[in-house]
Design a protein around this motif. Structure first.
Motif, short mmCIF file in Angstrom:
data_model
loop_
_atom_site.label_atom_id
_atom_site.label_comp_id
_atom_site.label_asym_id
_atom_site.label_seq_id
_atom_site.Cartn_x
_atom_site.Cartn_y
_atom_site.Cartn_z
N TYR A 127 -43.90 17.56 64.25
CA TYR A 127 -42.94 18.49 63.65
C TYR A 127 -42.89 19.83 64.39
O TYR A 127 -42.06 20.67 64.06
CB TYR A 127 -43.26 18.71 62.18
N GLU A 128 -43.75 20.01 65.37
CA GLU A 128 -43.68 21.21 66.21
C GLU A 128 -43.03 20.92 67.56
O GLU A 128 -43.08 21.75 68.46
CB GLU A 128 -45.08 21.79 66.42
N THR A 129 -42.43 19.74 67.68
CA THR A 129 -41.79 19.32 68.92
C THR A 129 -40.29 19.24 68.72
O THR A 129 -39.82 18.63 67.75
CB THR A 129 -42.32 17.93 69.34
N PRO A 130 -39.48 19.84 69.59
CA PRO A 130 -38.03 19.66 69.50
C PRO A 130 -37.63 18.30 70.06
O PRO A 130 -38.31 17.74 70.93
CB PRO A 130 -37.47 20.80 70.36
N ILE B 106 -44.30 28.20 63.80
CA ILE B 106 -44.33 26.81 64.23
C ILE B 106 -44.49 26.76 65.75
O ILE B 106 -43.82 27.49 66.47
CB ILE B 106 -43.05 26.08 63.79
N ASN B 107 -45.40 25.92 66.22
CA ASN B 107 -45.72 25.75 67.65
C ASN B 107 -46.28 27.03 68.28
O ASN B 107 -45.89 27.41 69.39
CB ASN B 107 -44.47 25.29 68.42
N ARG C 104 -48.75 25.06 71.33
CA ARG C 104 -49.87 24.12 71.16
C ARG C 104 -49.41 22.66 71.11
O ARG C 104 -50.16 21.75 71.46
CB ARG C 104 -50.67 24.47 69.90
N SER C 105 -48.17 22.44 70.64
CA SER C 105 -47.68 21.06 70.53
C SER C 105 -46.63 20.74 71.58
O SER C 105 -46.58 19.63 72.11
CB SER C 105 -47.08 20.83 69.14
#
Length: 617
Positions: free
Chosen positions: A477-480, A605-606, A610-611
């Motif tokens: 969920y921290e990745t586009p 978020i992110n 980190r993600s």
């Protein structure tokens, strides 16, 4: 029952799956066979029958037809099971609640025993928490069927002069699926409203952002045309057309005396051909609707042949680039030979565009093709010898460190991603402008990213259920994700975010960005993330855009990008959605961070990438 979303090719998108609602047929096998003869793909009916007296407390009591009246494959394909409509687990009367619960458990168990593909449950009032709890318990317990939640598109209380309270049936559904933890097996069976009380356009857009499995059309809604055949009004046709981007099935509910029920089925199939628009984009994206893809990292990962092939199919993009180069060369003094460097040349489509401009204008152009991918260089060398007459200088280097023998008049690149800057176009062009003359031109000249609040439980569940084994849910969920959105609702119009301009002679160059955006929700909705777009000015009036309001017709190179939230957020009508967005970099990477301020506050978020991050080296 027809399969959902498993077709291939454009013709599959035109295929309409049509079912028939049959209330308590005396003989279910005859009802199924009859519907198939009339051209229907499945029926919706109750598994129980009033001829059987149900003894809830007695183990082994008969509750309905024996499974032997049809074979298992027919139960599994041809029947959607309607739960007894009078069941009321949320009654204020305790003994009704308890009796209803036992009936429901019995029917759910029987449906599972038969291998029914989907069950049909109607919501008839706002509060359905007890029903949701029992249903979620069964879904978590391994039941495999889908659940079709039946509600009206527009609740009758909205247009009744006798109703004391006006209900929004979307709120009923939203609360119910929230109680069920947004389980992906939950879908909607929507009752089409009559032509005098059609759902407002904004609410229709919101429904299209929901997991709609079926549209129920009563036969009384059909008009009789001059040939004596049933047809739907133009208004109803427009509603159906809106849903054709989804794999929605249609259910005919016979509520008038009809001699030939097959006419309605044949008409729905006719609409599938009449209303479907098969353009270049729909053909290209077929099969990729709501499919999540990780954004490319072309700086550190060499693109493969199939990726280059996909890019090169977009004639619209390269025609636009060619027009931009044409205008730039036209503006160059006629007595001089322009030096044009194509940076990130790939397999050479932009090089070909530059050569074409030289031929059209009958101008000599000195061309460099700079590409770091050694495998793409192989193709460039071959094309230079076989197609371009060795008029192109091929350079196998990184544009950020390349030291050319001369400076360029025009720098051409196609380093843009779905968000404009997400493939590090700013860093690459800033690095390459070292060998661009101060009077030189960059194509593109600028690009701007946009964000809009998004409702898409489909995307939310795709992320949740397709988690790689070595990744945490937080990471996912921290990745586009890049995706062609189909089953979504854009809650508010997008707003501009970041703009990058080239060449950028301002020192020191800083490509970090921050902006706070504020959107207003015109109706109640479920915020699941944000969708990103971009547009670009290639040169002067030559532009490209994936922004919905300025979309370049028939262009297929870029899908939107989605920045998700880990937990959906309920947003009331008129509420302001406030969020912050950052573009951050270090010596090694670039990444995005985002957070929500209102209607709830989330953590960043992110953080520190980190993600998700984009590698520079």
């Amino acid at each position: 029952m027809a399969e959902e979303g498993n077709g291939s090719g454009v013709e599959k998108r035109k295929r309409m799956s049509v079912g028939l609602y049959v209330s308590c047929p005396p003989n279910i096998k005859q009802a199924v066979n009859g519907s198939i003869e009339y051209g229907y793909h499945f029926i919706v009916t109750q598994l129980t029958h009033p001829n059987y007296t149900r003894e809830i407390s007695k183990i082994g009591s008969v509750i309905g037809r024996t499974d032997r009246v049809m074979n298992s494959s027919d139960w599994n394909r041809l029947v959607v099971a309607q739960i007894t409509p009078t069941i009321d687990l949320d009654s204020e009367v305790e003994h009704i609640r308890e009796h209803s619960k036992k009936m429901l458990m019995q029917e759910l168990g029987f449906a599972s025993h038969l291998g029914i593909p989907a069950i049909w449950i109607s919501l008839t009032k706002p509060n359905n928490v007890q029903l949701a709890r029992v249903l979620l318990e069964k879904l978590m317990g391994g039941f495999t069927y889908s659940v079709w939640v039946n509600i009206p598109m527009l609740h009758p209380s909205r247009f009744s002069c006798l109703a004391e309270t006006q209900y929004d049936s979307w709120n009923w559904w939203n609360e119910f699926r929230t109680y069920c933890n947004y389980d992906k097996r939950l879908g909607l069976a929507l009752n089409l409203s009559d032509s005098k009380h059609l759902v407002p356009p904004s609410e229709l857009k919101r429904w299209i952002g929901e997991p709609v499995r079926a549209i129920i059309i009563p036969t009384s809604y059909f008009l009789i045309n001059q040939h004596g055949k049933p047809v739907l009004s133009k208004l109803h046709q427009e509603v159906i057309k809106k849903f054709m981007s989804l794999d929605v099935q249609y259910i005919i509910k016979n509520d008038v005396d009809t001699n030939d029920i097959s006419l309605y089925n044949r008409y729905i199939h006719f609409l599938g051909k009449k209303l479907f628009v098969g353009d270049t984009v729909s053909e290209f994206v077929h099969g990729f609707e709501d499919f999540l893809q990780n954004p490319l990292q072309p700086l550190t990962e060499h693109l493969e042949t199939n990726i280059y092939e996909i890019f090169e199919k977009d004639d619209v993009k390269y025609d636009s680039y060619q027009r931009a180069v044409y205008k730039a060369v036209e503006d160059f003094p006629g007595e001089k030979t322009p030096v044009i460097m194509v940076v990130g040349a790939g397999r050479g489509p932009l090089v070909q565009a530059v050569i074409n401009v030289g031929l059209i204008l009958n101008r000599k152009i000195k061309i460099y093709a700079v590409e770091k991918n050694p495998f793409a260089i192989n193709t460039l060398i071959h094309r230079s010898k076989e197609e371009w007459g060795n008029q192109v200088t091929i350079v196998n280097e990184d544009m950020r460190t390349y030291k050319p023998p001369e400076q360029a008049d025009i720098l051409v690149s196609e380093l843009l991603g779905s968000f404009g800057d997400n493939e590090l176009s700013p860093e690459c062009i800033d690095g390459a402008q070292r060998f661009l003359k101060k009077s030189g031109i960059s194509i593109p000249q600028s690009y701007t990213s946009y964000l809009a609040p998004l409702q898409s439980i489909k995307i939310f569940n795709e992320i949740r259920t397709n988690r790689p084994l070595d990744k945490t849910l937080q990471y996912c969920y921290e990745t586009p994700y890049v995706t062609h959105l189909a089953n979504f609702y854009e809650i508010a119009p997008s707003l501009p975010l970041f703009t990058f301009t080239h060449p950028n002679w301002i020192e020191p160059i800083n490509n970090q960005r921050y902006k706070k955006l504020k959107f207003r929700a015109e109706q109640s909705c479920l915020l699941t993330g944000f969708v990103g777009y971009f547009d670009t000015i290639l040169y002067k009036d030559v532009t490209l855009s994936i922004h919905p309001e300025t979309y370049t017709p028939d262009m297929v190179s870029w899908f939107p990008i989605v920045f998700p939230l880990e937990n959906p957020v309920h947003v009331e009508e008129g509420t302001w959605i406030e969020m912050s967005f950052w573009r951050v970099d270090s010596d090694e990477k670039v990444w995005y961070e985002w957070c929500l301020h209102n209607p709830v506050k989330t953590g960043i978020i992110n953080p520190n990438g980190r993600s998700y991050f984009i590698k520079k080296h």
